[in-house]
Design a protein around this motif. Structure first.
Motif, PDB file in Angstrom:
ATOM      1  N   THR A   1       9.809  84.097 -70.523  1.00  0.00           N
ATOM      2  CA  THR A   1      11.206  84.726 -70.194  1.00  0.00           C
ATOM      3  C   THR A   1      11.640  85.866 -70.822  1.00  0.00           C
TER       4      THR A   1
ATOM      5  N   ALA B   1       6.785  91.813 -78.946  1.00  0.00           N
ATOM      6  CA  ALA B   1       7.246  90.294 -78.779  1.00  0.00           C
ATOM      7  C   ALA B   1       6.889  89.760 -77.668  1.00  0.00           C
TER       8      ALA B   1
ATOM      9  N   ALA C   1      13.415  88.932 -75.486  1.00  0.00           N
ATOM     10  CA  ALA C   1      14.818  89.424 -76.207  1.00  0.00           C
ATOM     11  C   ALA C   1      15.109  88.787 -77.621  1.00  0.00           C
ATOM     12  N   ARG C   2      15.031  87.372 -77.604  1.00  0.00           N
ATOM     13  CA  ARG C   2      15.112  86.811 -79.000  1.00  0.00           C
ATOM     14  C   ARG C   2      14.120  87.220 -79.980  1.00  0.00           C
ATOM     15  N   ARG C   3      12.682  87.256 -79.532  1.00  0.00           N
ATOM     16  CA  ARG C   3      11.741  87.401 -80.526  1.00  0.00           C
ATOM     17  C   ARG C   3      12.028  89.062 -81.027  1.00  0.00           C
TER      18      ARG C   3
ATOM     19  N   GLY D   1      14.577  90.875 -81.078  1.00  0.00           N
ATOM     20  CA  GLY D   1      15.987  91.063 -82.083  1.00  0.00           C
ATOM     21  C   GLY D   1      16.764  91.860 -81.108  1.00  0.00           C
ATOM     22  N   THR D   2      16.799  91.760 -79.777  1.00  0.00           N
ATOM     23  CA  THR D   2      17.625  92.487 -79.086  1.00  0.00           C
ATOM     24  C   THR D   2      18.157  91.527 -78.011  1.00  0.00           C
ATOM     25  N   SER D   3      18.923  92.409 -76.925  1.00  0.00           N
ATOM     26  CA  SER D   3      19.664  91.476 -75.724  1.00  0.00           C
ATOM     27  C   SER D   3      18.846  91.783 -74.441  1.00  0.00           C
ATOM     28  N   LYS D   4      19.114  90.885 -73.733  1.00  0.00           N
ATOM     29  CA  LYS D   4      18.494  91.040 -72.190  1.00  0.00           C
ATOM     30  C   LYS D   4      19.008  92.247 -71.714  1.00  0.00           C
TER      31      LYS D   4
ATOM     32  N   ASP E   1      14.678  86.274 -71.760  1.00  0.00           N
ATOM     33  CA  ASP E   1      15.525  85.920 -72.920  1.00  0.00           C
ATOM     34  C   ASP E   1      14.590  85.622 -73.960  1.00  0.00           C
ATOM     35  N   ALA E   2      13.560  84.904 -73.877  1.00  0.00           N
ATOM     36  CA  ALA E   2      12.658  84.766 -75.231  1.00  0.00           C
ATOM     37  C   ALA E   2      12.078  85.876 -75.618  1.00  0.00           C
TER      38      ALA E   2
END
Length: 191
Positions: free
Chosen positions: A34, A20, A39-41, A43-46, A36-37
Motif C-alpha cells: 500500500t 522502501a 510512506a511509513r517505511r 519516513g514521509t507522507s502519502k 500508506d505502508a
C-alpha cells in the motif's frame, strides 16, 4: 521554459520512497503493498508520494524497473551482440526480487487500464523511439536487418520471450538460454 513555483522537491524523499517500495515489494508482494505502508517505511507522507507519483502502480514501476545503465541500449558493434546483450539485460532486470514481486500485479493492472499501460511504458520511450529505431535503420542500411522491422517488435520479442520463460521455466534463465534466445531473435529479424 517552465519554472516550478515553490520549494524544490527533496530528492532524498524520492530515494527513500523508491528504496522502501523495493523492500516492501520483496517482503509483501504487489497485492499487499500500500502507499500508506511505503510512506511509513520511507519516513514521509502519502501526500508527498502522490505529489511525485500518480499511484501505487507508478511508484512500483519506477522502483522495480529503474531507468539505469541496465536499460540503456547496448552497442557491441554487431546486431547479434546487441540483441544478445538486450536479452541478457532484460533477464537481469526482470529477475530482481522486486521485479518478480511487482510483475504479476503490474501486468494485471496494465491489462485492465490502457492509460496506465501507456503511462508506465512512456518511461522507456526514449530507448525505443530514438536509440533502437536508429540502430535498426542503420542495420537495415547495412543489410543486416529486414526492412520494416520495428523497435517495438524487437522489444516485444525480447521482453515477451523473457517474461514467458520466467513464468514457465523452473530451471531459471542461464547464459545458454540467453544465447539461444538471442540467436532466435537475431535470425528472425535478419535480412
Amino acid at each position: 521554459m517552465a519554472t516550478e513555483i515553490g520549494r524544490p522537491r527533496d530528492r532524498r524523499i524520492d530515494a527513500a520512497v523508491l528504496r522502501a517500495t523495493v523492500e516492501l515489494l520483496t517482503e509483501t508482494g504487489y497485492a499487499e503493498l500500500t502507499v500508506d505502508a511505503i510512506a511509513r517505511r520511507a519516513g514521509t507522507s502519502k501526500p508527498a508520494i502522490y505529489r511525485r507519483w500518480s499511484g501505487k502502480a507508478h511508484v512500483v514501476h519506477e522502483a522495480a524497473f529503474p531507468v539505469s545503465a541496465a536499460t540503456e541500449l547496448p552497442d557491441t558493434g554487431t546486431l547479434a551482440g546487441d540483441v544478445c546483450e538486450m536479452v541478457r539485460r532484460t533477464v537481469g532486470v526482470l529477475t530482481t526480487p522486486a521485479a518478480r514481486a511487482a510483475l504479476p500485479g503490474l501486468v494485471a493492472e496494465m491489462a485492465a487500464d490502457p492509460a496506465l499501460h501507456a503511462a508506465l511504458l512512456e518511461r522507456f520511450a526514449d530507448v525505443l523511439s530514438r536509440g533502437l529505431t536508429e540502430r535498426l535503420a542503420a542495420a537495415a542500411e547495412r543489410g543486416e536487418v529486414r526492412d520494416g522491422v520495428t523497435a517495438g517488435e524487437v522489444i516485444e520479442a525480447v521482453a515477451g520471450m523473457t517474461f514467458l520463460a520466467l513464468i514457465t521455466r523452473a530451471d531459471g534463465l542461464d547464459d545458454e538460454w540467453v544465447d539461444r534466445t538471442a540467436e532466435l531473435i537475431t535470425r528472425g529479424i535478419s535480412a
